[in-house]
Design an enzyme around this catalytic site. Structure first.
Site, PDB file in Angstrom:
ATOM      1  N   TYR A  83       0.816  -1.210   0.000  1.00  0.00           N
ATOM      2  CA  TYR A  83       0.000   0.000   0.000  1.00  0.00           C
ATOM      3  C   TYR A  83       0.853   1.267   0.000  1.00  0.00           C
ATOM      4  CZ  TYR A  83      -4.555  -2.182   0.973  1.00  0.00           C
ATOM      5  OH  TYR A  83      -5.729  -2.882   0.899  1.00  0.00           O
ATOM      6  N   LYS A  96       3.376 -15.478   2.541  1.00  0.00           N
ATOM      7  CA  LYS A  96       3.592 -16.196   1.281  1.00  0.00           C
ATOM      8  C   LYS A  96       5.101 -16.447   1.205  1.00  0.00           C
ATOM      9  CE  LYS A  96       2.062 -17.814  -2.674  1.00  0.00           C
ATOM     10  NZ  LYS A  96       1.155 -18.973  -2.777  1.00  0.00           N
ATOM     11  N   ASP A 138      -2.756 -18.506   0.728  1.00  0.00           N
ATOM     12  CA  ASP A 138      -3.752 -19.233  -0.078  1.00  0.00           C
ATOM     13  C   ASP A 138      -4.406 -20.335   0.749  1.00  0.00           C
ATOM     14  OD1 ASP A 138      -1.252 -20.468  -0.089  1.00  0.00           O
ATOM     15  OD2 ASP A 138      -1.252 -20.968  -2.228  1.00  0.00           O
ATOM     16  N   ASP A 183      -6.420  -7.278   4.261  1.00  0.00           N
ATOM     17  CA  ASP A 183      -7.564  -6.630   3.600  1.00  0.00           C
ATOM     18  C   ASP A 183      -8.456  -7.701   2.974  1.00  0.00           C
ATOM     19  OD1 ASP A 183      -9.134  -4.538   2.405  1.00  0.00           O
ATOM     20  OD2 ASP A 183      -8.102  -4.960   0.518  1.00  0.00           O
ATOM     21  N   ASP A 225     -12.441  -9.416   4.432  1.00  0.00           N
ATOM     22  CA  ASP A 225     -13.727  -9.442   3.706  1.00  0.00           C
ATOM     23  C   ASP A 225     -14.256 -10.877   3.633  1.00  0.00           C
ATOM     24  OD1 ASP A 225     -13.394  -6.678   3.138  1.00  0.00           O
ATOM     25  OD2 ASP A 225     -14.242  -6.898   1.131  1.00  0.00           O
TER      26      ASP A 225
HETATM   27  C1  IPM Z   1     -10.395  -1.387   3.988  1.00  0.00           C
HETATM   28  C2  IPM Z   1     -10.493  -0.777   2.606  1.00  0.00           C
HETATM   29  C3  IPM Z   1      -9.285   0.128   2.368  1.00  0.00           C
HETATM   30  C4  IPM Z   1      -8.038  -0.758   2.403  1.00  0.00           C
HETATM   31  C5  IPM Z   1      -9.321   0.953   1.084  1.00  0.00           C
HETATM   32  C6  IPM Z   1     -10.568   1.788   0.970  1.00  0.00           C
HETATM   33  C7  IPM Z   1      -8.130   1.853   0.977  1.00  0.00           C
HETATM   34  O1  IPM Z   1     -10.621  -1.752   1.637  1.00  0.00           O
HETATM   35  O2  IPM Z   1     -10.302  -0.643   4.970  1.00  0.00           O
HETATM   36  O3  IPM Z   1     -10.451  -2.609   4.098  1.00  0.00           O
HETATM   37  O4  IPM Z   1      -7.720  -1.402   1.406  1.00  0.00           O
HETATM   38  O5  IPM Z   1      -7.400  -0.770   3.443  1.00  0.00           O
HETATM   39 MN    MN Z   2     -10.973  -3.741   2.459  1.00  0.00          MN
END
Ligand code: IPM
Ligand code: MN
Ligand code: NAD
Length: 355
Positions: A141, A189, A221, A245, A249
């Site tokens: 990032y 990884k 993975d 990240d 999710d």
């Molecule tokens: C998160 C989001 C952010 C990230 C983006 C919006 C920069 O996806 O907080 O998970 O990737 O950290």
């Molecule tokens: Mn995210």
């Protein structure tokens, strides 16, 4: 207690879920006799639309001087074609860096009553309660150099980690594990990446300082697969920025909805509290968003940010009771089935907060 809390509603569903968190914070303040000064500032697309950069200097200044910061979400498809400095996400990335919040705690657990809400069999989901500790201010990032070359025909990013960056977030993960079930899975990884080999060796060194915590290493993975197949097998998951990240999710979906997940971004100064989900442009403005990720972030703000443990527990209990009583937003029911709006769900939860 008197506390200064900066609110950054941001974009899309950000303002809707921030409103929910504000209602909860006001209720907590009144029930527990605190004084919270809530101070709202623009970030992301909202700041760009107002003619400023995605992190306007007055917003940053307010955050640096606050006791805690609560963010809704940033991101607006209207800016998808803009240069990096004029993207909403940049506001959040710059803020994380400026606050020095290098550790992002993302708890993911199955709430009682939601065992059937997600795609994983209830029998596999039962008992799921993991904490993803995501490194937040390093890696791909932020690594330099980055950019385009060959007149836009190629592009590059740099994944870079120092020992110090790995060590400090690993310490956060081990400290968290000692307050939980004393197990850390470190995700990398290392079969391919140098940064991951360094990650693995530094985490192993930190692990040796915490012999009471069991440490296991997993490739990312394989970890992604295990989150889908055996989510209940995790306690603390420690990983770098991009892997965290993605895995968070996935953990959100496994637990029933991304909209449920809260987070706390912490470092040496002011903490930033933000739901894991984004601005959800597909449902923005429709009062459909699940407010629980933002409400859980407000609870983490109370507990981690202001050290108000009883207040944090009261809000979490209200969420738990409301779900157990059967209240559901649209993301938690079969498509088209009746569901509560964001504001109705918020009222139901806030109405259950008590000392
Ligand atoms: C998160 C989001 C952010 C990230 C983006 C919006 C920069 O996806 O907080 O998970 O990737 O950290
Ligand atoms: Mn995210
Ligand atoms: P997203 O998280 O916004 O949405 C993904 C899916 O989850 C969508 O179907 C959405 O409707 C659903 N969803 C998300 N939050 C929900 C909630 N509270 N209740 C119910 N459903 C919810 O991810 P995306 O669509 O990939 O990204 C949209 C924008 O958000 C992008 O600009 C992205 O950069 C940004 N983003 C911001 C953050 C953040 O501010 N922390 C996090 C992730 C994405």
């Amino acid at each position: 207690m008197r506390a200064r809390i900066v609110l950054l509603p941001g974009d899309g569903v950000g303002p809707e879920v921030t409103r929910a968190a504000v209602e909860a914070l006001r209720a907590v303040a009144s029930i527990f006799h605190h004084e919270f000064a809530l101070d709202e500032h623009p970030i992301g697309g909202a700041a760009l639309n107002a003619g400023g950069p995605p992190l306007p200097p007055p917003t940053l200044e307010a955050c640096l001087g606050a006791d805690a910061v609560l963010l809704g979400a940033v991101g607006d498809p209207a800016f998808d074609r803009e240069e990096p400095a004029r993207r909403p996400e940049r506001g959040l990335l710059d803020l994380r860096r400026a606050l020095g919040v290098y550790a992002n705690l993302r708890p993911a657990r199955v709430w009682p009553g939601l065992e059937d809400a997600g795609p994983v069999k209830a029998s596999a989901l039962a008992g799921t309660d993991m904490l993803i500790v995501r490194e937040l201010t390093g890696g791909l990032y932020y690594g330099e150099p980055r950019g385009y070359a060959d007149e836009g025909a190629s592009a590059f990013n740099t994944m870079r980690y120092s020992r110090g960056e790995i060590e400090r977030v690993a310490e956060v993960a081990f400290a968290a594990a000692r307050r939980r079930r004393r197990r850390v899975v470190s995700v990398d990884k290392a079969n391919v990446l140098e940064t991951s080999r360094l990650w693995r060796s530094v985490v192993t060194e930190v692990g040796a300082r915490h012999p009471d915590v069991e440490l296991q290493h997993l490739y990312v993975d394989a970890c992604a697969m295990r989150i889908a197949l055996a989510p209940a097998s995790f306690d603390v998951v420690l990983t770098e920025n991009l892997f965290g990240d993605i895995l968070s999710d996935e953990a959100g979906a496994v637990c029933g909805s991304l909209g449920l997940l809260p987070s706390a971004s912490i470092g040496d100064g002011t903490g930033l509290f933000e739901p894991v989900h984004g601005s959800a442009p597909d449902i923005a403005g429709a009062d459909k968003a699940n407010p629980i990720g933002a409400l859980g972030s407000a609870a983490m703000l109370l507990g981690h940010g202001l050290k108000l443990e009883a207040e944090a527990d009261a809000l979490e209990r209200a969420i738990e009771e409301t779900l157990a009583a059967g209240s559901r937003t649209a993301d938690l029911v079969e498509r088209g089935a009746p569901a509560l709006s964001c504001s109705a769900m918020t009222r139901a939860i806030v109405g259950r907060i008590r000392a």
